[in-house]
Scaffold this motif. Sequence first.
Motif, PDB file in Angstrom:
ATOM      1  N   ARG A 161      -2.691 -25.134  17.445  1.00 38.71           N
ATOM      2  CA  ARG A 161      -4.114 -25.234  17.128  1.00 38.71           C
ATOM      3  C   ARG A 161      -4.870 -23.996  17.605  1.00 38.71           C
ATOM      4  NH1 ARG A 161      -5.711 -31.620  18.306  1.00 38.71           N
ATOM      5  NH2 ARG A 161      -3.790 -32.528  17.450  1.00 38.71           N
ATOM      6  N   LEU A 162      -4.474 -23.460  18.777  1.00 38.11           N
ATOM      7  CA  LEU A 162      -5.134 -22.247  19.264  1.00 38.11           C
ATOM      8  C   LEU A 162      -4.893 -21.088  18.309  1.00 38.11           C
ATOM      9  CD1 LEU A 162      -5.338 -20.914  22.864  1.00 38.11           C
ATOM     10  CD2 LEU A 162      -4.477 -19.405  21.085  1.00 38.11           C
ATOM     11  N   THR A 163      -3.657 -20.938  17.844  1.00 38.29           N
ATOM     12  CA  THR A 163      -3.342 -19.849  16.915  1.00 38.29           C
ATOM     13  C   THR A 163      -4.054 -20.046  15.587  1.00 38.29           C
ATOM     14  OG1 THR A 163      -1.170 -19.590  17.969  1.00 38.29           O
ATOM     15  CG2 THR A 163      -1.463 -18.594  15.802  1.00 38.29           C
ATOM     16  N   ALA A 164      -4.129 -21.283  15.119  1.00 38.73           N
ATOM     17  CA  ALA A 164      -4.856 -21.551  13.880  1.00 38.73           C
ATOM     18  C   ALA A 164      -6.327 -21.187  14.025  1.00 38.73           C
ATOM     19  CB  ALA A 164      -4.705 -23.024  13.495  1.00 38.73           C
ATOM     20  N   HIS A 165      -6.908 -21.511  15.176  1.00 43.32           N
ATOM     21  CA  HIS A 165      -8.310 -21.187  15.449  1.00 43.32           C
ATOM     22  C   HIS A 165      -8.514 -19.669  15.466  1.00 43.32           C
ATOM     23  CE1 HIS A 165     -12.330 -21.904  16.817  1.00 43.32           C
ATOM     24  NE2 HIS A 165     -12.135 -21.404  18.041  1.00 43.32           N
ATOM     25  N   LEU A 166      -7.588 -18.949  16.080  1.00 43.29           N
ATOM     26  CA  LEU A 166      -7.657 -17.496  16.131  1.00 43.29           C
ATOM     27  C   LEU A 166      -7.506 -16.888  14.744  1.00 43.29           C
ATOM     28  CD1 LEU A 166      -7.714 -14.899  17.934  1.00 43.29           C
ATOM     29  CD2 LEU A 166      -5.219 -15.032  17.958  1.00 43.29           C
ATOM     30  N   VAL A 167      -6.527 -17.354  13.996  1.00 41.54           N
ATOM     31  CA  VAL A 167      -6.279 -16.821  12.657  1.00 41.54           C
ATOM     32  C   VAL A 167      -7.478 -17.074  11.745  1.00 41.54           C
ATOM     33  CG1 VAL A 167      -4.870 -17.100  10.578  1.00 41.54           C
ATOM     34  CG2 VAL A 167      -3.772 -16.943  12.820  1.00 41.54           C
ATOM     35  N   ALA A 168      -8.071 -18.250  11.853  1.00 39.00           N
ATOM     36  CA  ALA A 168      -9.242 -18.559  11.030  1.00 39.00           C
ATOM     37  C   ALA A 168     -10.394 -17.597  11.322  1.00 39.00           C
ATOM     38  CB  ALA A 168      -9.682 -20.003  11.269  1.00 39.00           C
ATOM     39  N   ALA A 169     -10.599 -17.268  12.595  1.00 35.83           N
ATOM     40  CA  ALA A 169     -11.643 -16.321  12.971  1.00 35.83           C
ATOM     41  C   ALA A 169     -11.363 -14.954  12.351  1.00 35.83           C
ATOM     42  CB  ALA A 169     -11.741 -16.203  14.488  1.00 35.83           C
ATOM     43  N   PHE A 170     -10.115 -14.512  12.400  1.00 34.71           N
ATOM     44  CA  PHE A 170      -9.736 -13.226  11.817  1.00 34.71           C
ATOM     45  C   PHE A 170      -9.928 -13.233  10.299  1.00 34.71           C
ATOM     46  CE2 PHE A 170      -8.193 -12.144  15.905  1.00 34.71           C
ATOM     47  CZ  PHE A 170      -7.894 -10.791  15.921  1.00 34.71           C
ATOM     48  N   LEU A 171      -9.610 -14.353   9.654  1.00 29.03           N
ATOM     49  CA  LEU A 171      -9.763 -14.438   8.202  1.00 29.03           C
ATOM     50  C   LEU A 171     -11.235 -14.363   7.793  1.00 29.03           C
ATOM     51  CD1 LEU A 171      -7.116 -17.159   7.251  1.00 29.03           C
ATOM     52  CD2 LEU A 171      -7.049 -14.715   6.714  1.00 29.03           C
ATOM     53  N   ILE A 172     -12.088 -15.096   8.499  1.00 29.39           N
ATOM     54  CA  ILE A 172     -13.521 -15.046   8.200  1.00 29.39           C
ATOM     55  C   ILE A 172     -14.052 -13.637   8.414  1.00 29.39           C
ATOM     56  CG2 ILE A 172     -15.784 -15.889   8.927  1.00 29.39           C
ATOM     57  CD1 ILE A 172     -14.332 -18.528   9.728  1.00 29.39           C
ATOM     58  N   TYR A 173     -13.644 -13.026   9.513  1.00 28.00           N
ATOM     59  CA  TYR A 173     -14.048 -11.653   9.820  1.00 28.00           C
ATOM     60  C   TYR A 173     -13.593 -10.701   8.716  1.00 28.00           C
ATOM     61  CZ  TYR A 173     -14.080  -7.223  12.432  1.00 28.00           C
ATOM     62  OH  TYR A 173     -14.277  -5.921  12.843  1.00 28.00           O
ATOM     63  N   ALA A 174     -12.334 -10.831   8.291  1.00 27.21           N
ATOM     64  CA  ALA A 174     -11.793  -9.949   7.256  1.00 27.21           C
ATOM     65  C   ALA A 174     -12.526 -10.123   5.933  1.00 27.21           C
ATOM     66  CB  ALA A 174     -10.295 -10.230   7.073  1.00 27.21           C
ATOM     67  N   TYR A 175     -12.840 -11.353   5.600  1.00 31.46           N
ATOM     68  CA  TYR A 175     -13.537 -11.643   4.340  1.00 31.46           C
ATOM     69  C   TYR A 175     -14.915 -10.984   4.329  1.00 31.46           C
ATOM     70  CZ  TYR A 175     -15.210 -14.591   0.450  1.00 31.46           C
ATOM     71  OH  TYR A 175     -15.705 -15.047  -0.742  1.00 31.46           O
ATOM     72  N   MET A 176     -15.674 -11.169   5.393  1.00 36.81           N
ATOM     73  CA  MET A 176     -17.012 -10.570   5.452  1.00 36.81           C
ATOM     74  C   MET A 176     -16.943  -9.049   5.491  1.00 36.81           C
ATOM     75  SD  MET A 176     -19.341 -13.092   7.848  1.00 36.81           S
ATOM     76  CE  MET A 176     -18.411 -12.770   9.352  1.00 36.81           C
ATOM     77  N   LEU A 177     -15.987  -8.520   6.238  1.00 32.76           N
ATOM     78  CA  LEU A 177     -15.857  -7.065   6.340  1.00 32.76           C
ATOM     79  C   LEU A 177     -15.489  -6.461   4.999  1.00 32.76           C
ATOM     80  CD1 LEU A 177     -15.765  -4.521   8.123  1.00 32.76           C
ATOM     81  CD2 LEU A 177     -13.337  -5.019   8.552  1.00 32.76           C
ATOM     82  N   TRP A 178     -14.580  -7.094   4.280  1.00 38.48           N
ATOM     83  CA  TRP A 178     -14.152  -6.568   2.977  1.00 38.48           C
ATOM     84  C   TRP A 178     -15.318  -6.546   1.988  1.00 38.48           C
ATOM     85  CZ3 TRP A 178      -9.385  -4.486   1.960  1.00 38.48           C
ATOM     86  CH2 TRP A 178      -9.115  -4.166   0.620  1.00 38.48           C
ATOM     87  N   VAL A 179     -16.091  -7.622   1.971  1.00 39.06           N
ATOM     88  CA  VAL A 179     -17.242  -7.673   1.066  1.00 39.06           C
ATOM     89  C   VAL A 179     -18.275  -6.620   1.451  1.00 39.06           C
ATOM     90  CG1 VAL A 179     -19.190  -9.100   0.285  1.00 39.06           C
ATOM     91  CG2 VAL A 179     -16.909 -10.111   0.498  1.00 39.06           C
ATOM     92  N   ALA A 180     -18.514  -6.439   2.748  1.00 42.90           N
ATOM     93  CA  ALA A 180     -19.467  -5.428   3.208  1.00 42.90           C
ATOM     94  C   ALA A 180     -19.010  -4.030   2.816  1.00 42.90           C
ATOM     95  CB  ALA A 180     -19.631  -5.523   4.728  1.00 42.90           C
ATOM     96  N   LEU A 181     -17.736  -3.740   3.009  1.00 44.99           N
ATOM     97  CA  LEU A 181     -17.212  -2.426   2.636  1.00 44.99           C
ATOM     98  C   LEU A 181     -17.295  -2.203   1.132  1.00 44.99           C
ATOM     99  CD1 LEU A 181     -14.055  -2.193   4.957  1.00 44.99           C
ATOM    100  CD2 LEU A 181     -16.221  -0.952   5.199  1.00 44.99           C
ATOM    101  N   SER A 182     -17.079  -3.254   0.359  1.00 49.73           N
ATOM    102  CA  SER A 182     -17.167  -3.132  -1.096  1.00 49.73           C
ATOM    103  C   SER A 182     -18.593  -2.848  -1.556  1.00 49.73           C
ATOM    104  CB  SER A 182     -16.640  -4.412  -1.759  1.00 49.73           C
ATOM    105  OG  SER A 182     -15.270  -4.606  -1.444  1.00 49.73           O
ATOM    106  N   LEU A 183     -19.573  -3.331  -0.802  1.00 54.35           N
ATOM    107  CA  LEU A 183     -20.967  -3.026  -1.120  1.00 54.35           C
ATOM    108  C   LEU A 183     -21.312  -1.583  -0.752  1.00 54.35           C
ATOM    109  CD1 LEU A 183     -22.645  -6.324   0.130  1.00 54.35           C
ATOM    110  CD2 LEU A 183     -22.431  -5.584  -2.246  1.00 54.35           C
TER     111      LEU A 183
END
Length: 344
Positions: A161-183
């Motif tokens: 569960r700890l790793t899932a929580h960490l991975v989810a944070a990284f995924l959300i971060y990556a998603y927002m960062l990718w969209v920001a960079l694309s803008l």
Amino acid sequence: MITLDEKQSHNRRVAFWLLTCCGLVFCMVVLGGFTRLTGSGLSMVDWRPLMGWLPPLGDAEWQRVFEMYQRSPEFQKINSHMDVDAFRGIFWLEYLHRLLGRTIGIVFLLPFIFFMLKGYIRAAEWPKYLLMFILGGLQGVLGWYMVKSGLVDNPHVSQYRLTAHLVAAFLIYAYMLWVALSLLFPASGSSRHPWYGRSLALSILASVTIISGGFVAGLKAGKIYNTFPMMGDYWVPPGAMALEPFWRNFFDNMATVQFDHRVLAITTLLAVVVFFIRARKADLPGRTRPAVMALLHTAILQVVLGITTLLMAVPVLLGVLHQAVAMLLFTVTLYVLHSLRAGE
């Protein structure tokens, strides 16, 4: 009709907002690591997502919250010596961690509504941003699901569960960062750079290494075999395949989990070095070259930090820095990957 300059200005404002949210998520991950390493993560034994903004106010409220904690397995098996004043010390870190999560939600939602009303974000793009908000809410649920695993009998959260929580944070971060960079860097073509595949493979390798680090953290596997490069007197620790079925060793066996993380970390560093050497002679986009240099420096720093943290049996400050630089390395790999996408 808005002009091209106005559209670019709107995109920059939306990108700055997303990058601000990314910065807050970065802080959230670092604070989460600090909370875990100081043993503060199980101090709040209830979850009130809407009404939990305020901390205990007054001695009576502190006593009530402390009595709730006294019924938890962590107090009964580990912290039974604690009084209410000592409890406050671990409570505040977990409270700040949860408060920052709620703050991120507000920082995301209010500007999003503003940008929708102003037309900075077109209706066709609303689902993309709504998904970010939903994922953020689900991350809060996942965080509580993780905490609950340490409130039953064993006062330690599940490494899964700890790793899932960490991975989810990284995924959300990556998603927002990718969209920001694309803008900020809109694609001008449809064909990807020939080095995109190599960069993608490197990003996946770095991500798998980070995931393995989550299991190391969840099992506290950094507390054993505090030597390098050998693990005590062995290159491969004894009992590495002691659990049945064998696949459990990669997730439940402390020695195997640490060994895997070592191998993945060194492999990632070597892959980054090879990537850097070959990239020096390649025809890369202008913004890729300094990013590849940053990638090399960050990877070296992360491995040095990891080894030092291990040799010193995971002191809190070094453990937190190691987690922060892991996210920084992840950020740089994403930036390199983005710079090699279509039309750069």
